[in-house]
Enzyme design. Structure first.
Site, PDB file in Angstrom:
ATOM      1  N   LYS A   3       0.849  -1.067   0.076  1.00  0.00           N
ATOM      2  CA  LYS A   3      -0.038  -0.004   0.365  1.00  0.00           C
ATOM      3  C   LYS A   3       0.761   1.284   0.040  1.00  0.00           C
ATOM      4  O   LYS A   3       0.620   2.169  -0.778  1.00  0.00           O
ATOM      5  CB  LYS A   3      -0.921  -0.006   1.153  1.00  0.00           C
ATOM      6  CG  LYS A   3      -2.049  -1.177   1.266  1.00  0.00           C
ATOM      7  CD  LYS A   3      -2.911  -0.871   2.216  1.00  0.00           C
ATOM      8  CE  LYS A   3      -2.137  -1.008   3.874  1.00  0.00           C
ATOM      9  NZ  LYS A   3      -1.251  -2.099   4.191  1.00  0.00           N
ATOM     10  N   GLU A  60      -1.656   5.192   6.242  1.00  0.00           N
ATOM     11  CA  GLU A  60      -1.973   4.487   7.564  1.00  0.00           C
ATOM     12  C   GLU A  60      -3.160   5.241   8.057  1.00  0.00           C
ATOM     13  O   GLU A  60      -3.356   5.475   9.115  1.00  0.00           O
ATOM     14  CB  GLU A  60      -1.007   4.284   8.612  1.00  0.00           C
ATOM     15  CG  GLU A  60       0.533   3.872   8.072  1.00  0.00           C
ATOM     16  CD  GLU A  60       0.331   2.245   8.048  1.00  0.00           C
ATOM     17  OE1 GLU A  60      -0.978   1.715   8.529  1.00  0.00           O
ATOM     18  OE2 GLU A  60       1.272   1.606   8.022  1.00  0.00           O
TER      19      GLU A  60
END
Ligand SMILES: [Zn+2]
Length: 201
Positions: free
Chosen positions: A20, A88
């Site tokens: 990611k 995040e």
């Protein structure tokens, strides 16, 4: 889409070890190369690596501002910024959904990466709402450590039962077939003690 003009929200979702942050950094770098004004944020909780950078597992990095709340994030976005990156994002409060909407409505391209599920496969923090409001969603997959298939889960293999247990060594990427429900050992022992019937004397 890199060619997109104006405000919108794109989410890069997936489990741990799915790349990611690499994908976030790749998209943000393209924006920088296109000479767009880019700002990058990350939550204070994520101190695995350098605190003023977003760092991917393949050691790519980008300058980032560490912040504690979504309100602070909103306040720190500078005038004239065209692209806001958030890493995040699952660790932020639910207010981050409104903040992303406000930024996109104001013409800013918002690109955010986050864990879509916790180690119990529960949708993580603001992620469900973010996936709903985003114009574009990318689901990333890791490689299952057991069968080498596409892994969507962050299997906890050590540590306690708290939702947040920062540290790569506590997790493995697992696919649906190889995922196992995790219970911390100490609590398991306690549960056994409590349920053992006492001998009648
Ligand atoms: Zn597997």
């Amino acid at each position: 889409m890199d060619s997109h003009r104006g405000g919108w929200i794109e989410i890069i979702a997936g489990g741990m070890f799915s790349g990611k942050s690499e994908e976030l950094i790749r998209r943000l770098r393209r924006a920088v190369i296109a000479r767009q004004r880019v700002q990058v944020f990350k939550p204070l909780i994520d101190d695995r690596f350098a605190t003023d950078e977003v760092v991917s597992r393949d050691e790519r990095r980008l300058k980032a501002v560490s912040i504690g709340t979504s309100a602070e994030l909103r306040a720190r976005v500078e005038i004239g910024v065209q692209v806001v990156g958030i890493d995040e994002i699952q660790f932020f409060d639910n207010g981050v959904v409104d903040v992303c909407m406000q930024l996109a409505d104001a013409g800013i391209r918002v690109i955010a990466a986050g864990l879509d599920q916790d180690y119990m496969r529960r949708p993580f923090g603001p992620m469900p709402a973010l996936l709903a409001v985003a114009e574009e969603v990318s689901k990333m997959h890791a490689v299952c450590v057991r069968c080498r298939g596409a892994a969507h889960y962050s299997q906890r293999v050590s540590g306690g039962n708290a939702q947040v247990e920062v540290g790569d060594t506590s997790y493995e990427a697992r696919c649906r077939g190889c995922y196992e429900r995790y219970t911390a050992e100490a609590e398991e022992d306690l549960a056994v003690q409590l349920t053992i019937p006492q001998p009648v004397s």
